[in-house]
Motif scaffolding. Structure first.
Motif, PDB file in Angstrom:
ATOM      1  N   GLN A   1       0.821  -1.324   0.015  1.00 30.82           N
ATOM      2  CA  GLN A   1       0.103  -0.231  -0.115  1.00 30.82           C
ATOM      3  C   GLN A   1       0.851   1.105  -0.097  1.00 30.82           C
ATOM      4  O   GLN A   1       0.462   2.388   0.018  1.00 30.82           O
TER       5      GLN A   1
ATOM      6  N   ARG B   1      -0.361   4.727  -2.055  1.00 28.64           N
ATOM      7  CA  ARG B   1      -1.476   5.036  -2.109  1.00 28.64           C
ATOM      8  C   ARG B   1      -1.459   6.438  -1.092  1.00 28.64           C
ATOM      9  O   ARG B   1      -0.666   6.444  -0.312  1.00 28.64           O
TER      10      ARG B   1
ATOM     11  N   LEU C   1      -6.788   5.112   1.773  1.00 31.75           N
ATOM     12  CA  LEU C   1      -6.724   4.029   2.580  1.00 31.75           C
ATOM     13  C   LEU C   1      -7.703   3.883   3.470  1.00 31.75           C
ATOM     14  O   LEU C   1      -8.440   4.988   3.750  1.00 31.75           O
TER      15      LEU C   1
END
Length: 350
Positions: A128, A131, A136
């Motif tokens: 992740q 991002r 998120l």
């Protein structure tokens, strides 16, 4: 990680016309997670801010890892803080947010990237990193905030109401993540919350504060099962406080008269006479026969899906009762027998 201990030695903090901490002494052992717990205004946030260097004490000393940091600024204390709001930069990716503190501290970009990727891995978000915070979930943002603090390799990690912005189901999952991470990495953490269940779930030790003083401290099980005051008994989960009589002692148990029954309750060797008993609502049973310690009448009933809550009027006052078995639903105004399971009883020290 370089886990450090925390010591407050007779620390006081006074603001204009108000004393937040009159005389606080506490110890956090290296490698443990200690929670400061208490109602609003009890001094727990002031204590955390003093430890972080965001406030300075009026008197006393603060030591981290054996070093006196009382008068050091925040950036020289070797602590990192996870804020209630997470404080992530919205225009930076998750990886860049984690790198920011490292680069601000003079770490080269390549090393900062490597350590930030390791931080993502530690919190289970290695995929992740590209991002933005808006992409998120709340739980993922919280873990990024934790990773950003951990990569600084502080002696002490400070967490200020870190789960307050999450819904109940996510709170349960993320508090487990934090506890697992702390135990796996062995860092020292000081955690502030007003949520008793949260404190019970994550802590090695809980320090319950009241009006700037320590009301009681110890392992979660100790505070829950052996409260030293009515305040602790009632604050550490729901409790009914009932008058009782300690009749005699056998080994480590007190023989306690409550209504028409006698119960064996651990502790308070040598003490006899009138006392107070903390009774947890989930350890009270209701029947419609003539047995039991007390007789009562149901004055309120609430069905909540997985349990029923009753309020029962007895000769010792109204009792709050939680029935998780739900084998029967007793009617309002029903006459009932009230009995108590010994594991839900605790004598109050004072």
């Amino acid at each position: 990680m370089n886990a450090g201990s925390v010591v407050f030695e007779h620390v006081s903090k006074r603001f204009a016309g108000f004393t937040a901490l009159p005389d606080l002494s506490l110890t956090v052992e290296a490698g443990t997670l200690v929670t400061l717990l208490g109602p609003s205004g009890c001094g727990k946030t002031t204590t955390l801010r003093l430890l972080a260097g965001l406030e300075h004490p009026t008197s006393g000393r603060i030591l981290i890892g054996g070093k006196d940091v009382t008068h050091l600024p925040a950036n020289e204390r070797d602590v990192a803080m996870v804020f209630q709001s997470y404080a992530l930069f919205p225009h930076m990716t998750a990886l860049e947010n984690i790198m920011y503190g490292l680069q601000s501290g003079g770490v080269a970009k390549r090393e900062a990237q490597d350590r930030a990727r390791e931080g993502l891995r530690l919190v289970g978000l290695e995929n992740q990193g590209g991002r933005l915070p808006s992409e998120l979930s709340g739980g993922q943002q919280q873990r990024i905030a934790v990773a950003r603090a951990l990569v600084l390799e502080p002696q002490v990690l400070l967490l200020d109401e870190p789960l307050s912005n999450l819904d109940e189901r996510l709170r349960r999952r993320v508090r487990t993540d934090i506890r697992d991470l702390q135990q796996r990495l062995g860092f020292t953490a000081v955690y502030v919350t007003h949520d008793q269940e949260e404190a019970l779930a994550v802590s090695d030790k809980i320090i319950v504060m009241k009006e700037g003083d320590i009301a009681q401290q110890g392992a979660p099980e100790t505070l829950y099962h052996s409260p030293e005051s009515v305040f602790i008994a009632d604050f550490m989960g729901e409790a009914n406080i009932l008058p009782c009589e300690i009749e005699r002692h056998e080994d480590d148990y007190a023989l306690v008269r409550l209504g028409r029954q006698q119960y064996r309750v651990r502790g308070h060797a040598g003490r006899t006479g009138a006392a107070q008993l903390s009774v947890r609502p989930q350890f009270i049973t209701l029947t419609d026969n003539d047995a039991g310690a007390l007789r009562g009448e149901i004055i309120h009933r609430t069905w909540l899906g997985d349990h029923i809550e009753y309020e029962v009027q007895t000769e010792l006052g109204a009792l709050f009762i939680v029935d998780a078995l739900m084998e029967q639903q007793l009617a309002i105004s029903a006459s009932v027998a009230v009995d108590f399971k010994p594991q839900g009883l605790a004598l109050i020290a004072n």
